[in-house]
Write a protein that holds these residues in place. Structure first.
Motif, PDB file in Angstrom:
ATOM      1  N   MET A   1     -57.029 -26.213  -0.452  1.00  0.00           N
ATOM      2  CA  MET A   1     -58.395 -26.573  -0.172  1.00  0.00           C
ATOM      3  C   MET A   1     -58.742 -26.203   1.271  1.00  0.00           C
ATOM      4  N   PHE A   2     -58.017 -26.721   2.240  1.00  0.00           N
ATOM      5  CA  PHE A   2     -58.264 -26.383   3.636  1.00  0.00           C
ATOM      6  C   PHE A   2     -57.180 -25.456   4.124  1.00  0.00           C
ATOM      7  N   ALA A   3     -57.586 -24.469   4.913  1.00  0.00           N
ATOM      8  CA  ALA A   3     -56.605 -23.553   5.490  1.00  0.00           C
ATOM      9  C   ALA A   3     -55.910 -24.255   6.646  1.00  0.00           C
ATOM     10  N   ARG A   4     -54.594 -24.138   6.664  1.00  0.00           N
ATOM     11  CA  ARG A   4     -53.828 -24.778   7.726  1.00  0.00           C
ATOM     12  C   ARG A   4     -53.848 -23.877   8.960  1.00  0.00           C
ATOM     13  N   VAL A   5     -54.323 -24.406  10.064  1.00  0.00           N
ATOM     14  CA  VAL A   5     -54.387 -23.664  11.320  1.00  0.00           C
ATOM     15  C   VAL A   5     -53.069 -23.863  12.045  1.00  0.00           C
ATOM     16  N   PRO A   6     -52.408 -22.758  12.434  1.00  0.00           N
ATOM     17  CA  PRO A   6     -51.137 -22.935  13.130  1.00  0.00           C
ATOM     18  C   PRO A   6     -51.351 -23.533  14.515  1.00  0.00           C
ATOM     19  N   SER A   7     -50.423 -24.398  14.919  1.00  0.00           N
ATOM     20  CA  SER A   7     -50.546 -25.001  16.233  1.00  0.00           C
ATOM     21  C   SER A   7     -50.077 -24.052  17.319  1.00  0.00           C
ATOM     22  N   GLU A   8     -49.226 -23.092  16.967  1.00  0.00           N
ATOM     23  CA  GLU A   8     -48.788 -22.075  17.909  1.00  0.00           C
ATOM     24  C   GLU A   8     -48.304 -20.851  17.146  1.00  0.00           C
ATOM     25  N   VAL A   9     -48.393 -19.709  17.800  1.00  0.00           N
ATOM     26  CA  VAL A   9     -47.964 -18.451  17.205  1.00  0.00           C
ATOM     27  C   VAL A   9     -46.726 -17.999  17.958  1.00  0.00           C
ATOM     28  N   SER A  10     -45.669 -17.708  17.220  1.00  0.00           N
ATOM     29  CA  SER A  10     -44.411 -17.327  17.853  1.00  0.00           C
ATOM     30  C   SER A  10     -44.223 -15.819  17.766  1.00  0.00           C
ATOM     31  N   LEU A  11     -44.058 -15.186  18.925  1.00  0.00           N
ATOM     32  CA  LEU A  11     -43.683 -13.785  18.998  1.00  0.00           C
ATOM     33  C   LEU A  11     -42.286 -13.736  19.609  1.00  0.00           C
ATOM     34  N   ASP A  12     -41.289 -13.630  18.746  1.00  0.00           N
ATOM     35  CA  ASP A  12     -39.879 -13.696  19.120  1.00  0.00           C
ATOM     36  C   ASP A  12     -39.597 -15.059  19.735  1.00  0.00           C
ATOM     37  N   TRP A  13     -39.456 -15.169  21.044  1.00  0.00           N
ATOM     38  CA  TRP A  13     -39.165 -16.461  21.669  1.00  0.00           C
ATOM     39  C   TRP A  13     -40.281 -16.932  22.588  1.00  0.00           C
ATOM     40  N   ILE A  14     -41.439 -16.281  22.503  1.00  0.00           N
ATOM     41  CA  ILE A  14     -42.594 -16.681  23.303  1.00  0.00           C
ATOM     42  C   ILE A  14     -43.621 -17.318  22.374  1.00  0.00           C
ATOM     43  N   TYR A  15     -44.099 -18.487  22.735  1.00  0.00           N
ATOM     44  CA  TYR A  15     -45.064 -19.208  21.921  1.00  0.00           C
ATOM     45  C   TYR A  15     -46.444 -19.151  22.573  1.00  0.00           C
ATOM     46  N   PHE A  16     -47.450 -18.817  21.770  1.00  0.00           N
ATOM     47  CA  PHE A  16     -48.822 -18.719  22.246  1.00  0.00           C
ATOM     48  C   PHE A  16     -49.710 -19.649  21.436  1.00  0.00           C
ATOM     49  N   PRO A  17     -50.687 -20.292  22.100  1.00  0.00           N
ATOM     50  CA  PRO A  17     -51.678 -21.050  21.330  1.00  0.00           C
ATOM     51  C   PRO A  17     -52.647 -20.084  20.655  1.00  0.00           C
ATOM     52  N   PRO A  18     -53.207 -20.450  19.516  1.00  0.00           N
ATOM     53  CA  PRO A  18     -54.145 -19.554  18.830  1.00  0.00           C
ATOM     54  C   PRO A  18     -55.374 -19.217  19.674  1.00  0.00           C
ATOM     55  N   PHE A  19     -55.762 -20.116  20.575  1.00  0.00           N
ATOM     56  CA  PHE A  19     -56.933 -19.851  21.410  1.00  0.00           C
ATOM     57  C   PHE A  19     -56.691 -18.681  22.355  1.00  0.00           C
ATOM     58  N   PHE A  20     -55.443 -18.417  22.725  1.00  0.00           N
ATOM     59  CA  PHE A  20     -55.120 -17.272  23.575  1.00  0.00           C
ATOM     60  C   PHE A  20     -55.550 -15.978  22.902  1.00  0.00           C
ATOM     61  N   PHE A  21     -55.260 -15.838  21.625  1.00  0.00           N
ATOM     62  CA  PHE A  21     -55.637 -14.624  20.897  1.00  0.00           C
ATOM     63  C   PHE A  21     -57.149 -14.550  20.683  1.00  0.00           C
ATOM     64  N   THR A  22     -57.788 -15.705  20.529  1.00  0.00           N
ATOM     65  CA  THR A  22     -59.238 -15.723  20.413  1.00  0.00           C
ATOM     66  C   THR A  22     -59.887 -15.189  21.690  1.00  0.00           C
ATOM     67  N   VAL A  23     -59.401 -15.639  22.838  1.00  0.00           N
ATOM     68  CA  VAL A  23     -59.944 -15.176  24.121  1.00  0.00           C
ATOM     69  C   VAL A  23     -59.612 -13.710  24.345  1.00  0.00           C
ATOM     70  N   LEU A  24     -58.399 -13.301  23.994  1.00  0.00           N
ATOM     71  CA  LEU A  24     -57.986 -11.906  24.171  1.00  0.00           C
ATOM     72  C   LEU A  24     -58.834 -10.967  23.320  1.00  0.00           C
ATOM     73  N   PHE A  25     -59.006 -11.291  22.053  1.00  0.00           N
ATOM     74  CA  PHE A  25     -59.820 -10.445  21.180  1.00  0.00           C
ATOM     75  C   PHE A  25     -61.295 -10.512  21.563  1.00  0.00           C
ATOM     76  N   GLY A  26     -61.753 -11.654  22.096  1.00  0.00           N
ATOM     77  CA  GLY A  26     -63.115 -11.749  22.600  1.00  0.00           C
ATOM     78  C   GLY A  26     -63.334 -10.829  23.788  1.00  0.00           C
ATOM     79  N   PHE A  27     -62.320 -10.732  24.660  1.00  0.00           N
ATOM     80  CA  PHE A  27     -62.407  -9.816  25.800  1.00  0.00           C
ATOM     81  C   PHE A  27     -62.460  -8.366  25.329  1.00  0.00           C
TER      82      PHE A  27
END
Length: 71
Positions: A1-27
């Motif tokens: 019913m509801f899409a689960r939003v990840p609390s963090e995105v893991s790239l190997d051993w570095i963790y990023f909040p989803p808002f980081f990618f939102t700001v990056l793609f917005g830029f």
């Protein structure tokens, strides 16, 4: 019913909040729009190009956050 939003995105051993990618793609989107405005000559209507770019960045980040990548 509801899409689960990840609390963090893991790239190997570095963790990023989803808002980081939102700001990056917005830029990246604001950069593309600014280049398009410069190419067409419509950027001459802006009083301060730097402020116009920041406004485009905030606008594209907000739209991406609302519709594509929810925080």
């Amino acid at each position: 019913m509801f899409a689960r939003v990840p609390s963090e995105v893991s790239l190997d051993w570095i963790y990023f909040p989803p808002f980081f990618f939102t700001v990056l793609f917005g830029f990246i989107g604001a950069l593309a729009i600014a280049r398009l405005l410069n190419w067409t000559g419509l950027s001459r209507f802006f009083w301060h190009p730097g402020l116009a770019f920041v406004a485009l960045w905030v606008l594209t980040t907000s739209l991406l956050g609302l519709f594509v990548i929810p925080p």
